[in-house]
Motif scaffolding. Structure first.
Motif, PDB file in Angstrom:
ATOM      1  N   GLN A   2       0.841  -1.194   0.000  1.00 15.67           N
ATOM      2  CA  GLN A   2       0.000   0.000   0.000  1.00 15.67           C
ATOM      3  C   GLN A   2       0.875   1.241   0.000  1.00 15.67           C
ATOM      4  O   GLN A   2       1.734   1.406   0.858  1.00 15.67           O
ATOM      5  N   LYS A   3       0.656   2.116  -0.967  1.00 16.28           N
ATOM      6  CA  LYS A   3       1.437   3.350  -1.050  1.00 16.28           C
ATOM      7  C   LYS A   3       0.764   4.422  -0.211  1.00 16.28           C
ATOM      8  O   LYS A   3      -0.452   4.606  -0.266  1.00 16.28           O
ATOM      9  N   ILE A   4       1.564   5.139   0.587  1.00 10.92           N
ATOM     10  CA  ILE A   4       1.079   6.231   1.414  1.00 10.92           C
ATOM     11  C   ILE A   4       1.212   7.525   0.619  1.00 10.92           C
ATOM     12  O   ILE A   4       2.323   7.927   0.254  1.00 10.92           O
ATOM     13  N   LYS A   5       0.083   8.166   0.355  1.00  7.89           N
ATOM     14  CA  LYS A   5       0.083   9.402  -0.421  1.00  7.89           C
ATOM     15  C   LYS A   5       0.114  10.599   0.520  1.00  7.89           C
ATOM     16  O   LYS A   5      -0.727  10.722   1.405  1.00  7.89           O
ATOM     17  N   ILE A   6       1.101  11.464   0.292  1.00 10.41           N
ATOM     18  CA  ILE A   6       1.428  12.535   1.227  1.00 10.41           C
ATOM     19  C   ILE A   6       0.984  13.888   0.704  1.00 10.41           C
ATOM     20  O   ILE A   6       1.215  14.227  -0.459  1.00 10.41           O
ATOM     21  N   GLY A   7       0.386  14.662   1.603  1.00 13.25           N
ATOM     22  CA  GLY A   7       0.163  16.079   1.375  1.00 13.25           C
ATOM     23  C   GLY A   7       1.156  16.841   2.235  1.00 13.25           C
ATOM     24  O   GLY A   7       1.104  16.751   3.467  1.00 13.25           O
ATOM     25  N   LEU A   8       2.078  17.551   1.622  1.00 19.68           N
ATOM     26  CA  LEU A   8       3.185  18.204   2.318  1.00 19.68           C
ATOM     27  C   LEU A   8       2.906  19.689   2.500  1.00 19.68           C
ATOM     28  O   LEU A   8       2.697  20.406   1.517  1.00 19.68           O
TER      29      LEU A   8
END
Length: 346
Positions: A2-8
Motif C-alpha cells: 500500500q502506497k502512502i500518499k502525502i500532502g506536504l
C-alpha cells in the motif's frame, strides 16, 4: 504494497533535507500535493505533485498523510485542521507551544481514529543511539553526570523572520531544546526537578538564543542540556560519566551534513569514519581501557519505517503525542525556572 500518499505543508529546508530524501528512497511513500503560499520550488523537484496555495487544499481524498513543516506558529492550527479532516498527521518539532495544546491534539487524534506523531528525528542520531548501547552493555556503570549540547556560531539574528518574533513556541529552547529534551527523556526518563538559565545574547534578540538546562533525577544523576549560537569552537556534543567510566563524542551525528550535501540515504550512506568515533575510558574485567569505540550509525529512515508499520496497524508510532506533551511540559518549566532563578519540581 500500500502506497502512502502525502500532502506536504511547506517546502523549506526541513521538507527538502529531512523528509523528501527518505520518501524518495522508499517507494511506499509518494508526495501528491504540496502547500506553498507563493513560489514554485516544489514543482521543480516534484513535478508529479500538485502545488496548492492553501492548507485546506491538502485535505483531499487522495491524501493519506499530511506532513507539516511550516513555521512553529502554524503547527497547532494546521494539525487540528488535518485531524478533524480525518487525516494521519506528522508534525515537525515542536508539535505546538504548550503541553495542554499537545494533549488536545492527542485527544483529537484518538477521537478521529487517526495517527498523530512528531518528527523527533534526533532520537535516531548516532550519539543517543550509542549512549543507549553503552548503557545497555553496562560499560560505564551507574551514570552520575551526562551532557548533551548543540553549539553553533551565528553572528546575526536568524534570517527566517518567524524565528525572531518572541512568540510562544519560538526561540532556541523550542528549536534545539525540544530535540535535546526529547533525547534526555528518551535515554534517561523524566526528571524530578530542573533548573534553567535562558538568555538573549544577540543584539535586538526577542527570541531566546542561549540556554543551560539541568535535569535532576531521584538517583542523584544530573543531565545538562546546553545550546549556544556564539560557539566557533564547540565542545563535545555528548559526555557521559558513570561510576566506572566515561564516554565522550564530539559530534551528534553526520546525517544532516550528508543530506545537505546531497547524499542519498541508501545502503551504508552515513557510516561514521573512525576519526569521528567517541572515546570510551572505562574498566572492563578489571582492566582500565581508553580507546575509540565504533558509533552506532544514525538512522533517520527508522522514523518512516516505523511510521509505515504504524499506518498499517502493525506497531505503535515510536513518537507518541503524549510523550511529546511531557517534553513540552518540561520546556514550559524551563521558562518558569529561568524566570524565578530557582529549581522547579516537574
Amino acid at each position: 504494497m500500500q502506497k502512502i500518499k502525502i500532502g506536504l505543508a511547506g517546502f523549506g529546508m526541513s521538507a527538502q533535507v529531512f523528509h523528501l530524501p527518505f520518501w524518495r528512497a522508499d517507494a511506499r511513500f509518494e508526495v501528491v500535493r504540496v502547500f506553498e503560499r507563493s513560489g514554485n520550488r516544489a514543482q521543480e523537484v516534484l513535478p508529479q505533485a500538485q502545488t496548492v496555495r492553501s492548507f485546506v487544499e491538502l485535505l483531499t481524498d487522495d491524501v493519506d498523510l499530511v506532513v507539516i513543516t511550516t513555521p512553529n506558529q502554524t503547527h497547532f492550527d494546521f494539525a487540528a485542521q488535518a485531524l478533524r479532516a480525518g487525516k494521519n498527521v506528522v508534525v515537525e518539532k515542536p508539535l505546538c507551544a504548550t503541553a495542554a495544546q499537545a494533549l488536545e491534539l492527542a485527544e483529537l487524534a484518538e477521537r478521529q481514529g487517526v495517527l498523530l506523531t512528531v518528527y523527533q528525528n534526533r532520537r535516531w542520531d548516532s550519539a543517543p543511539l550509542t549512549a543507549k548501547k553503552l548503557l545497555s552493555d553496562d560499560l560505564l556503570g551507574e551514570i552520575v553526570d551526562a551532557e548533551f549540547r548543540f553549539e553553533r556560531y551565528a553572528a546575526a539574528l536568524n534570517k527566517k523572520r518567524w524565528k525572531e518574533t518572541g512568540e510562544a513556541g519560538v526561540g532556541l529552547v523550542y528549536d534545539l531544546g525540544s530535540h535535546l529534551m526529547d533525547m534526555a527523556v528518551d535515554v534517561f526518563g523524566m526528571p524530578d526537578e530542573l533548573y534553567a538559565d535562558v538568555r538573549y545574547q544577540h543584539e535586538g534578540a526577542v527570541s531566546d538564543d542561549n540556554f543551560y538546562i539541568a535535569l535532576y533525577y531521584a538517583d542523584g544523576k544530573k543531565v545538562a542540556l546546553t545550546a549556544s549560537k556564539y560557539a566557533r569552537e564547540p565542545l563535545p556534543f555528548m559526555t557521559l560519566h558513570g561510576k566506572r567510566g566515561s564516554y565522550v563524542k564530539q559530534n551528534a551525528d553526520n546525517q544532516e551534513a550528508l543530506l545537505l550535501g546531497g547524499a542519498q540515504p541508501v545502503g551504508a550512506w552515513n557510516r561514521e569514519p573512525e576519526d569521528e568515533w567517541g572515546i570510551l575510558h572505562t574498566e572492563i574485567d578489571g582492566v582500565v581501557v581508553r580507546k575509540t569505540i565504533e558509533s552506532v550509525s544514525g538512522n533517520y529512515a527508522a522514523f518512516y519505517e516505523n511510521l509505515y508499520d504504524a499506518l498499517q496497524g502493525k506497531s505503535p508510532a515510536a513518537v507518541q503525542p503524549r510523550q511529546v506533551a511531557e517534553v513540552l511540559w518540561l520546556l514550559e518549566k524551563v521558562y518558569e525556572s529561568a524566570k524565578s532563578g530557582c529549581r522547579v519540581k516537574v
